[in-house]
Design a protein around this motif. Structure first.
Motif, PDB file in Angstrom:
ATOM      1  N   TYR A 115       0.841  -1.209   0.000  1.00 18.50           N
ATOM      2  CA  TYR A 115       0.000   0.000   0.000  1.00 18.50           C
ATOM      3  C   TYR A 115       0.875   1.259   0.000  1.00 18.50           C
ATOM      4  O   TYR A 115       0.679   2.169  -0.816  1.00 18.50           O
ATOM      5  CB  TYR A 115      -0.942   0.004   1.207  1.00 18.50           C
ATOM      6  CG  TYR A 115      -1.693   1.292   1.362  1.00 18.50           C
ATOM      7  CD1 TYR A 115      -2.785   1.587   0.557  1.00 18.50           C
ATOM      8  CD2 TYR A 115      -1.301   2.246   2.296  1.00 18.50           C
ATOM      9  CE1 TYR A 115      -3.463   2.788   0.669  1.00 18.50           C
ATOM     10  CE2 TYR A 115      -1.975   3.442   2.429  1.00 18.50           C
ATOM     11  CZ  TYR A 115      -3.049   3.717   1.611  1.00 18.50           C
ATOM     12  OH  TYR A 115      -3.719   4.904   1.730  1.00 18.50           O
ATOM     13  N   VAL A 116       1.825   1.316   0.904  1.00 17.84           N
ATOM     14  CA  VAL A 116       2.685   2.497   1.012  1.00 17.84           C
ATOM     15  C   VAL A 116       3.445   2.732  -0.290  1.00 17.84           C
ATOM     16  O   VAL A 116       3.527   3.858  -0.780  1.00 17.84           O
ATOM     17  CB  VAL A 116       3.639   2.351   2.217  1.00 17.84           C
ATOM     18  CG1 VAL A 116       4.753   3.378   2.172  1.00 17.84           C
ATOM     19  CG2 VAL A 116       2.868   2.478   3.525  1.00 17.84           C
ATOM     20  N   ARG A 117       3.964   1.681  -0.879  1.00 11.83           N
ATOM     21  CA  ARG A 117       4.726   1.820  -2.126  1.00 11.83           C
ATOM     22  C   ARG A 117       3.841   2.279  -3.294  1.00 11.83           C
ATOM     23  O   ARG A 117       4.326   2.932  -4.222  1.00 11.83           O
ATOM     24  CB  ARG A 117       5.415   0.515  -2.488  1.00 11.83           C
ATOM     25  CG  ARG A 117       6.595   0.225  -1.600  1.00 11.83           C
ATOM     26  CD  ARG A 117       7.291  -1.062  -2.016  1.00 11.83           C
ATOM     27  NE  ARG A 117       8.296  -1.423  -1.050  1.00 11.83           N
ATOM     28  CZ  ARG A 117       9.499  -0.873  -0.957  1.00 11.83           C
ATOM     29  NH1 ARG A 117       9.842   0.074  -1.783  1.00 11.83           N
ATOM     30  NH2 ARG A 117      10.351  -1.266  -0.038  1.00 11.83           N
ATOM     31  N   LYS A 118       2.559   1.935  -3.242  1.00 10.18           N
ATOM     32  CA  LYS A 118       1.653   2.376  -4.312  1.00 10.18           C
ATOM     33  C   LYS A 118       1.555   3.901  -4.350  1.00 10.18           C
ATOM     34  O   LYS A 118       1.435   4.491  -5.422  1.00 10.18           O
ATOM     35  CB  LYS A 118       0.267   1.763  -4.108  1.00 10.18           C
ATOM     36  CG  LYS A 118      -0.732   2.207  -5.154  1.00 10.18           C
ATOM     37  CD  LYS A 118      -2.061   1.535  -4.990  1.00 10.18           C
ATOM     38  CE  LYS A 118      -3.024   2.002  -6.078  1.00 10.18           C
ATOM     39  NZ  LYS A 118      -4.300   1.294  -6.018  1.00 10.18           N
ATOM     40  N   TRP A 119       1.599   4.535  -3.184  1.00 12.35           N
ATOM     41  CA  TRP A 119       1.355   5.969  -3.102  1.00 12.35           C
ATOM     42  C   TRP A 119       2.606   6.805  -2.834  1.00 12.35           C
ATOM     43  O   TRP A 119       2.583   8.017  -2.999  1.00 12.35           O
ATOM     44  CB  TRP A 119       0.298   6.258  -2.036  1.00 12.35           C
ATOM     45  CG  TRP A 119      -0.999   5.650  -2.407  1.00 12.35           C
ATOM     46  CD1 TRP A 119      -1.558   4.509  -1.904  1.00 12.35           C
ATOM     47  CD2 TRP A 119      -1.894   6.116  -3.418  1.00 12.35           C
ATOM     48  NE1 TRP A 119      -2.744   4.242  -2.537  1.00 12.35           N
ATOM     49  CE2 TRP A 119      -2.985   5.218  -3.465  1.00 12.35           C
ATOM     50  CE3 TRP A 119      -1.886   7.204  -4.282  1.00 12.35           C
ATOM     51  CZ2 TRP A 119      -4.042   5.380  -4.348  1.00 12.35           C
ATOM     52  CZ3 TRP A 119      -2.952   7.368  -5.158  1.00 12.35           C
ATOM     53  CH2 TRP A 119      -4.010   6.456  -5.183  1.00 12.35           C
ATOM     54  N   MET A 120       3.681   6.165  -2.394  1.00 11.27           N
ATOM     55  CA  MET A 120       4.891   6.899  -2.024  1.00 11.27           C
ATOM     56  C   MET A 120       6.074   6.454  -2.884  1.00 11.27           C
ATOM     57  O   MET A 120       6.148   5.298  -3.279  1.00 11.27           O
ATOM     58  CB  MET A 120       5.237   6.655  -0.545  1.00 11.27           C
ATOM     59  CG  MET A 120       4.139   7.044   0.422  1.00 11.27           C
ATOM     60  SD  MET A 120       3.720   8.797   0.391  1.00 11.27           S
ATOM     61  CE  MET A 120       5.257   9.529   0.879  1.00 11.27           C
ATOM     62  N   ASN A 121       6.994   7.346  -3.095  1.00 10.03           N
ATOM     63  CA  ASN A 121       8.207   7.030  -3.845  1.00 10.03           C
ATOM     64  C   ASN A 121       9.264   6.524  -2.865  1.00 10.03           C
ATOM     65  O   ASN A 121      10.050   7.305  -2.334  1.00 10.03           O
ATOM     66  CB  ASN A 121       8.709   8.259  -4.599  1.00 10.03           C
ATOM     67  CG  ASN A 121       9.944   7.965  -5.414  1.00 10.03           C
ATOM     68  OD1 ASN A 121      10.217   6.814  -5.748  1.00 10.03           O
ATOM     69  ND2 ASN A 121      10.700   8.999  -5.730  1.00 10.03           N
ATOM     70  N   ILE A 122       9.251   5.227  -2.636  1.00  8.68           N
ATOM     71  CA  ILE A 122      10.240   4.610  -1.756  1.00  8.68           C
ATOM     72  C   ILE A 122      11.250   3.916  -2.657  1.00  8.68           C
ATOM     73  O   ILE A 122      10.923   2.972  -3.367  1.00  8.68           O
ATOM     74  CB  ILE A 122       9.569   3.645  -0.762  1.00  8.68           C
ATOM     75  CG1 ILE A 122       8.630   4.461   0.123  1.00  8.68           C
ATOM     76  CG2 ILE A 122      10.617   2.896   0.052  1.00  8.68           C
ATOM     77  CD1 ILE A 122       7.824   3.671   1.103  1.00  8.68           C
ATOM     78  N   ARG A 123      12.472   4.415  -2.623  1.00  9.63           N
ATOM     79  CA  ARG A 123      13.502   3.994  -3.581  1.00  9.63           C
ATOM     80  C   ARG A 123      14.108   2.631  -3.279  1.00  9.63           C
ATOM     81  O   ARG A 123      14.492   1.909  -4.182  1.00  9.63           O
ATOM     82  CB  ARG A 123      14.609   5.030  -3.628  1.00  9.63           C
ATOM     83  CG  ARG A 123      14.113   6.379  -4.068  1.00  9.63           C
ATOM     84  CD  ARG A 123      15.252   7.347  -4.083  1.00  9.63           C
ATOM     85  NE  ARG A 123      14.725   8.680  -3.795  1.00  9.63           N
ATOM     86  CZ  ARG A 123      15.436   9.761  -3.822  1.00  9.63           C
ATOM     87  NH1 ARG A 123      16.708   9.694  -4.106  1.00  9.63           N
ATOM     88  NH2 ARG A 123      14.906  10.914  -3.557  1.00  9.63           N
TER      89      ARG A 123
END
Length: 168
Positions: A115-123
């Protein structure tokens, strides 16, 4: 009981702006705000985490959050929205302290960070990078609160002992 006291918006407007713009540095909260702004929806679990940060961590008046949600939510219902915010803030007939630890909540309810990766740019790859991106990405925005405040006692202990929160 004395009424709960909230910090003045005029003195803490920067905190509110970071919250409404999804720039708290807390991945679950920021992902929820980006989803809310983009789609007009977000899950109840994420809404509770967003409410917790606004009212328990930033100590801003719950009515600011209720009004923001009223503007953003496609499924908005005045009674449900204001009732839920009042309940979560502990100002209604059931004044418990409902403080969600958003990092621990993310680990429990988004264990793979999808979920977090869907909305945030986590490299960085890996679950820990989705839970605590500031530890892996030096360009991650400064957190609006100390990260330790977003961990349960159990997860703080696990992080100290194992250097990680997730089981993955």
């Amino acid at each position: 009981d004395a009424p709960r006291e909230w910090l003045s918006l005029s003195d803490h407007q920067d905190k509110f702006i970071r919250w409404v713009s999804g720039k708290t540095g807390l991945p679950l909260v920021d992902a929820g705000m980006k989803e809310l702004i983009t789609t007009g929806y977000t899950s109840n679990r994420v809404r509770q985490n967003m409410a917790s940060v606004l009212t328990k961590d930033l100590k801003l008046d719950w009515r600011l959050g209720a009004e923001w949600f009223q503007l953003c939510l496609e499924d908005h219902c005045v009674a449900a929205n204001f009732g839920n915010w009042s309940y979560f803030a502990g100002t209604g007939g059931d004044p418990k302290n409902r403080h969600f630890r958003t990092i621990s909540q993310s680990c429990r309810y988004d264990p793979n960070g999808k979920y977090v990766r869907k909305w945030m740019n986590i490299r960085e790859n890996g679950v820990e990078a989705a839970l605590r991106p500031w530890e892996f990405d030096k360009e991650w925005p400064e957190l609006v609160v100390e990260p330790e405040t977003q961990l349960t006692f159990h997860d703080k202990d696990k992080l100290e002992r194992a250097g990680r929160i997730s089981e993955a």
